[in-house]
Scaffold this active site. Sequence first.
Site, short mmCIF file in Angstrom:
data_model
loop_
_atom_site.label_atom_id
_atom_site.label_comp_id
_atom_site.label_asym_id
_atom_site.label_seq_id
_atom_site.Cartn_x
_atom_site.Cartn_y
_atom_site.Cartn_z
N PRO A 75 -3.39 -4.11 3.28
CA PRO A 75 -4.41 -3.60 3.99
C PRO A 75 -5.49 -4.49 4.71
CG PRO A 75 -4.51 -4.28 1.58
CD PRO A 75 -2.93 -4.24 2.05
N CYS A 76 -5.03 -4.67 5.91
CA CYS A 76 -5.70 -5.66 6.71
C CYS A 76 -7.03 -4.83 7.15
CB CYS A 76 -4.82 -5.80 7.88
SG CYS A 76 -4.35 -4.36 8.70
N HIS A 77 -7.25 -3.80 6.72
CA HIS A 77 -8.51 -2.96 6.89
C HIS A 77 -9.57 -3.64 5.86
CE1 HIS A 77 -6.59 -0.39 4.09
NE2 HIS A 77 -7.60 -0.13 3.46
#
Length: 176
Positions: free
Chosen positions: A135-137
Amino acid sequence: MLYAQTVPTPLGEMLAVASDRGLCLLEFVGQPGVERELAQVQAARGEVLREKGNAVTVLLASELAEYFGRRRRVFGVPLDLVGTPFQIAAWQALLAIPYGETRSYAQQARTIDQPTATRAVAAANGQNKVSIVVPCHRVIGSNGSLTGFGGGLPRKRALLALEDTSAQRDWLNETP
């Protein structure tokens, strides 16, 4: 062997590529850099790409549907990450960010015991080949601003709205 399958999501079709060990790539179709990332995965694994899913991509499609339906907060699909040891460390730190929470790049750098490597962590996050699942978001600027996301800031905003546990928001309509 590498297996490729497109997976529909409310934010657009995604390309999923998996080995027999796990998911190697998950990116929105048509975004810049997908071809380069796919070539990196193929070069690293030295395998031929079949345009047919496998057990990993089938599981991923099911888990993504649950995630977008707000019935899944943690992914169980196995991963076969392709990157340098530093990148993989940065991505493992991403996996530790809980659903509904965000971190800054500086916090991520401290998490991997590299407190002066904020820019390197940001670059590693930018090289993440497994969107949403890794989850780089969930990483934002130190001032709380939304910063780069390979799928585009409107998708990042929508993913963060989807994961907003403080209110029952209509996350899909958060996308401009």
